[in-house]
Scaffold this motif. Structure first.
Motif, PDB file in Angstrom:
ATOM      1  N   UNK B 168      36.857   4.665  30.097  1.00 52.49           N
ATOM      2  CA  UNK B 168      37.451   3.755  29.027  1.00 52.49           C
ATOM      3  C   UNK B 168      38.555   3.604  29.153  1.00 52.49           C
ATOM      4  N   UNK B 169      37.399   3.351  27.399  1.00 55.32           N
ATOM      5  CA  UNK B 169      38.405   2.675  26.382  1.00 55.32           C
ATOM      6  C   UNK B 169      39.354   4.269  25.588  1.00 55.32           C
ATOM      7  N   UNK B 170      39.061   4.670  25.944  1.00 58.36           N
ATOM      8  CA  UNK B 170      40.164   7.047  25.618  1.00 58.36           C
ATOM      9  C   UNK B 170      41.142   6.472  26.328  1.00 58.36           C
ATOM     10  N   UNK B 171      41.159   6.631  27.735  1.00 60.42           N
ATOM     11  CA  UNK B 171      42.044   6.298  28.040  1.00 60.42           C
ATOM     12  C   UNK B 171      43.056   5.078  27.874  1.00 60.42           C
ATOM     13  N   UNK B 172      42.388   4.129  27.474  1.00 58.27           N
ATOM     14  CA  UNK B 172      43.017   2.766  27.359  1.00 58.27           C
ATOM     15  C   UNK B 172      43.986   3.163  25.484  1.00 58.27           C
ATOM     16  N   UNK B 173      43.627   3.803  24.476  1.00 62.58           N
ATOM     17  CA  UNK B 173      43.924   3.860  23.133  1.00 62.58           C
ATOM     18  C   UNK B 173      44.822   4.863  24.120  1.00 62.58           C
ATOM     19  N   UNK B 174      44.957   6.134  24.366  1.00 63.72           N
ATOM     20  CA  UNK B 174      45.634   7.031  24.751  1.00 63.72           C
ATOM     21  C   UNK B 174      47.476   5.990  25.365  1.00 63.72           C
ATOM     22  N   UNK B 175      46.597   5.341  26.490  1.00 64.78           N
ATOM     23  CA  UNK B 175      48.081   4.429  26.704  1.00 64.78           C
ATOM     24  C   UNK B 175      48.502   3.454  25.786  1.00 64.78           C
ATOM     25  N   UNK B 176      47.654   2.977  24.416  1.00 62.56           N
ATOM     26  CA  UNK B 176      48.430   2.459  24.064  1.00 62.56           C
ATOM     27  C   UNK B 176      49.539   3.283  23.004  1.00 62.56           C
ATOM     28  N   UNK B 177      48.743   4.440  22.764  1.00 58.66           N
ATOM     29  CA  UNK B 177      49.939   5.669  21.623  1.00 58.66           C
ATOM     30  C   UNK B 177      50.804   5.530  22.292  1.00 58.66           C
ATOM     31  N   UNK B 178      50.801   6.175  23.408  1.00 59.97           N
ATOM     32  CA  UNK B 178      51.585   6.803  24.283  1.00 59.97           C
ATOM     33  C   UNK B 178      52.780   5.910  24.120  1.00 59.97           C
ATOM     34  N   UNK B 179      52.457   5.038  24.965  1.00 59.24           N
ATOM     35  CA  UNK B 179      53.431   3.171  25.040  1.00 59.24           C
ATOM     36  C   UNK B 179      54.223   3.226  23.630  1.00 59.24           C
ATOM     37  N   UNK B 180      53.546   3.624  22.539  1.00 57.99           N
ATOM     38  CA  UNK B 180      54.129   3.140  20.659  1.00 57.99           C
ATOM     39  C   UNK B 180      55.004   4.297  20.360  1.00 57.99           C
ATOM     40  N   UNK B 181      53.922   5.525  21.166  1.00 55.23           N
ATOM     41  CA  UNK B 181      55.356   7.155  20.462  1.00 55.23           C
ATOM     42  C   UNK B 181      56.939   6.528  20.801  1.00 55.23           C
TER      43      UNK B 181
END
Lengths: 315, 478
Positions: B168-181
């Motif tokens: 879950x946290x990994x997906x959350x990190x990916x979500x955060x990164x994907x938003x930021x980029x």
């Protein structure tokens, strides 16, 4: 999430009942809320200690606070100085370049001259506008124009960038001798009519005045063509712009009492800004460019007295 | 929902009323985690397909175009890059139209087919679906999950929970990164992230997104739809009796009852509903659709899949729960789609917004000109008697490279000249370049105190690239 279920109804009330059936349950506030309240109260004390928060000072000393972690003791002045550094950092590249450049070079540099147009406004307002008016529109007193308009292309001492710079650095003060003793009133009258006609482009219509102009000492300063001599700051009498007052009465007064020459004469003194010591070299250079960019500056290669004539049609 | 209560006179005035009312109030307050069952079916498949639109969110920002990121909301440089198109803040009015377009699309779709967005596209629905899918893969079916939740902590429970929360946290990190980029160069961002060199604001955004995703999709789930989301409340208002909704056919289903052996279909006193509770078990928000359309229904259609599969097994026709309007259920005539005036108003506004955006995009123009005439002095009398006006030009260059423009004017005073008009002016790309222009004219030709004048700037290399601005030429009083 807190437990907001009171389904058993076993919570006691405060005992007071309003409007027959309303009572307050004595539920504890949620723990997260109490923690937040306590934490806030602690933080208020820490915050109070960190800043100079006692609003009194005795004999010049005040409670300075224990300071902020990392940045030391806070004062409003320090914060202002930090902000100032940010502004200076933006301006520094421009100011460093201006320091070593001539006014003409600054003017030629598009980016720098644009910078000067923006940053010179305050300098001009503080140092020049008192006489020359905001944006160099000139100021008028009851005797006529007090200080020259800087927006036009008529310059007593020259309108090239170097001449403007020279004027600000050294100041200017020309003299016109009074003629109330050397000329008779009717002669003054005639020559005044002549120069007014000159400005309107029909000097030949006043032969009497022309005779007085040519035979008295007028040509010594204004030249035989009446176009003035910029080296001595004498006015060009053939153009449409009047230094003091273009009415017949005004012209007569100028001729009779002169300029910067004793009682009742007109006063026209540009102070020496270098000597005044208030402005740095860079600031004077910026002002020269700023004044030039008002729109009246004369290019070095164009003769001062020959502004471009209106073209037949731009449409 | 709750019916008006018949309250006996003796009950009035009792403090305990509150609790009795509460007991009848079937509201999902989130005290029990909903472990919805996953069943295959038409709408389940459709939901997978529509939710996969979010893959674009994860990979879109990596697309390159001419050596640059193809799509980027470049906030520090105040521009939005979309392939060859650069949209600057001056074109922000199109964003207003875009928001209008999106709002109207939502309205129109909702009025026709209810909360399509909620059920099939919403990020809350999609991420929750992904999180529960992972939960099911790790912890097993809903029954096992309930048991695991209730079980005491042991090595196996810790292992499963740790694995689940890590993913879950990994997906959350990916979500955060994907938003930021989307807001900065994607590859640069990854580099800065991996070397711990991100600016403060980027860390704040990333951590907010990680925590937000983890908490909202992992823990809050349907509670967001029920208690946090304004859209879910607004959209309910847009439905009417003609809107298609997942609806339980009460006439056919009731009286419901368990299926008994030997009972023949259609011959019993019982309705078609066998009260198997499959529709409730598959519901991601834990509601019972048989209570009628309600706030908690995100119209995802999963109950339809569940009911259809059961109806097939018990040999009854499908569609006990189906997409139908309330009018249809009440036996009223069903209006055709083109007979819904409200929908057409929505679509009309939607089209207007779309036309506006298309107009804006095709008429972006590479140059924009603003001219500010000097206000003090309005004009200057020059030594030759001509009247000079000063103008500050601001030329916005939206192309990708610096270029030179020449200036000309139409209208104004007869015989006017633009000083140094023959000299081209450099305009820097991606921002507004200011420069000063003087215009002078013989006083004799000035017939009005204020004369309209239109300025043009024209790219020296491309005569078609122009911009114009209307302003005035000021002269002395006539």
């Amino acid at each position: 999430m807190s437990d907001n279920q009171n389904s058993d109804g076993g919570v006691p009330t405060t005992g007071h009942i309003w409007d027959d059936n309303l009572a307050d349950l004595t539920n504890q506030p949620p723990r997260w809320w109490m923690l937040g309240l306590t934490g806030s109260a602690v933080w208020v004390v820490v915050y109070w200690l960190m800043y100079p928060s006692v609003p009194f000072s005795t004999s010049g000393t005040f409670f300075e606070g224990i300071g902020l972690p990392g940045t030391g003791k806070w004062t409003a002045i320090k914060e202002m100085q930090e902000d100032q550094k940010v502004v200076d950092a933006v301006r520094m590249p421009f100011e460093n370049k201006i320091k070593d450049m001539t006014p003409a070079a600054i003017l030629a540099d598009k980016e720098l001259s644009e910078y000067v147009v923006r940053s010179g406004k305050v300098l001009f307002g503080d140092n020049c506008a008192a006489c020359h008016g905001q944006n160099g529109v000139g100021t008028v007193d009851k005797q006529g124009l007090f200080a020259p308009i800087l927006n036009d292309d008529d310059w007593l001492f020259g309108g090239t960038i170097d001449k403007i710079h020279e004027t600000i650095v050294g100041g200017r003060q020309a003299i016109m001798t009074p003629h109330k003793d050397s000329l008779k009133p009717e002669q003054i009258d005639a020559v005044a009519k002549y120069v007014k006609a000159l400005s309107e482009g029909k000097g030949d219509s006043e032969p009497d005045g022309k005779k007085v102009f040519m035979e008295s000492d007028c040509t010594a300063c204004h030249g035989p063509d009446a176009k003035g001599i910029q080296a001595m700051g004498s006015a060009n009498l053939t153009d449409k712009i009047w230094r003091f007052d273009g009415s017949l009465e005004g012209i007569k007064r100028t001729i009779a009492y002169g300029v910067n020459a004793g009682p009742d004469s007109r006063i026209a003194v540009m102070p020496n800004f270098k000597e005044a010591g208030k402005l740095s070299d860079s600031e004077i250079k910026k002002l020269a460019v700023y004044v030039y960019k008002f729109g009246g500056g004369i290019k070095d290669d164009v003769p001062a007295a020959a502004p471009a004539a209106a073209a037949p049609s731009a449409n | 929902m709750n019916k008006p209560r018949q309250v006996g006179a003796e009950e009035v005035g009792h403090l305990t009323d509150l609790y009795q009312e509460h007991e009848e109030w079937h509201v999902n307050l989130g005290e029990k985690t909903i472990h919805a069952k996953r069943m295959p079916g038409r709408f389940r498949t459709l939901k997978y397909i529509t939710q996969s639109i979010w893959v674009f969110f994860f990979i879109g920002a990596y697309m390159r175009w001419n050596g640059k990121q193809a799509m980027m909301f470049d906030i520090p440089n105040r521009q939005f890059r979309f392939f060859d198109l650069t949209i600057l803040p001056q074109d922000i009015w199109m964003v207003a139209l875009l928001l209008l377009l999106l709002a109207m699309t939502l309205f129109a779709v909702t009025s026709v087919a209810s909360r399509v967005f909620c059920g099939y596209f919403c990020f809350q629905t999609s991420w929750t679906d992904l999180f529960t899918w992972i939960e099911e893969k790790i912890e097993g079916n809903p029954h096992k999950r309930h048991k695991l939740d209730a079980a005491p902590w042991n090595a196996e429970k810790i292992r499963l929970k740790l694995l689940k929360h890590s993913i879950w946290l990994l997906i959350a990190v990916l979500t955060g990164v994907s938003f930021s980029i989307w807001f900065t160069d994607a590859f640069e961002y990854w580099h800065n992230l991996l070397t711990f060199n991100l600016p403060m604001i980027a860390w704040v955004v990333l951590i907010s997104f990680i925590l937000g995703t983890y908490y909202l999709a992992g823990f809050m789930r349907e509670q967001v739809c029920l208690w946090l989301c304004p859209y879910s409340r607004i959209q309910g208002v847009m439905c009417d009796s003609q809107t298609l909704l997942p609806t339980y056919d009460e006439k056919r289903g009731e009286p419901r009852g368990k299926l008994r052996k030997g009972q023949l279909a259609g011959k019993a006193t019982q309705g078609d509903c066998v009260d198997c509770f499959q529709c409730v078990q598959v519901c991601p928000t834990g509601i019972d659709i048989r209570d009628g359309q309600q706030l908690g229904c995100i119209t995802c259609g999963l109950c339809i899949d569940a009911c259809d599969s059961v109806m097939e097994k018990v040999g009854r026709p499908r569609g006990l729960i189906r997409y139908a309007s309330l009018d249809e259920m009440d036996g009223k005539p069903v209006k055709k789609l083109y007979q819904h005036p409200r929908t057409f108003v929505y679509i009309g506004i939607l089209l207007l917004a779309l036309i506006g955006i298309l107009y804006g995009l095709t008429h972006l123009g590479a140059l924009t000109l603003r001219v500010a005439p000097e206000r003090q002095p309005l004009f200057v009398r020059m030594s030759d008697g001509s009247i000079q006006n000063k103008y500050v030009f601001n030329v916005l260059n939206k192309t990708g490279k610096d270029l030179y423009v020449k200036i000309r004017a139409e209208g104004g005073v007869k015989g006017q000249i633009i000083v140094d008009a023959e000299k081209p002016q450099l305009v820097i790309h991606g921002r507004s370049t200011p420069f000063t222009v003087f215009v002078k004219a013989a006083e004799a030709n000035i017939v009005k105190e204020v004369t309209p004048i239109e300025f043009y700037v024209e790219n020296t290399e491309d005569p078609n690239m122009t911009a114009e601005y209307n302003t005035v030429f000021n002269g002395p009083k006539r």
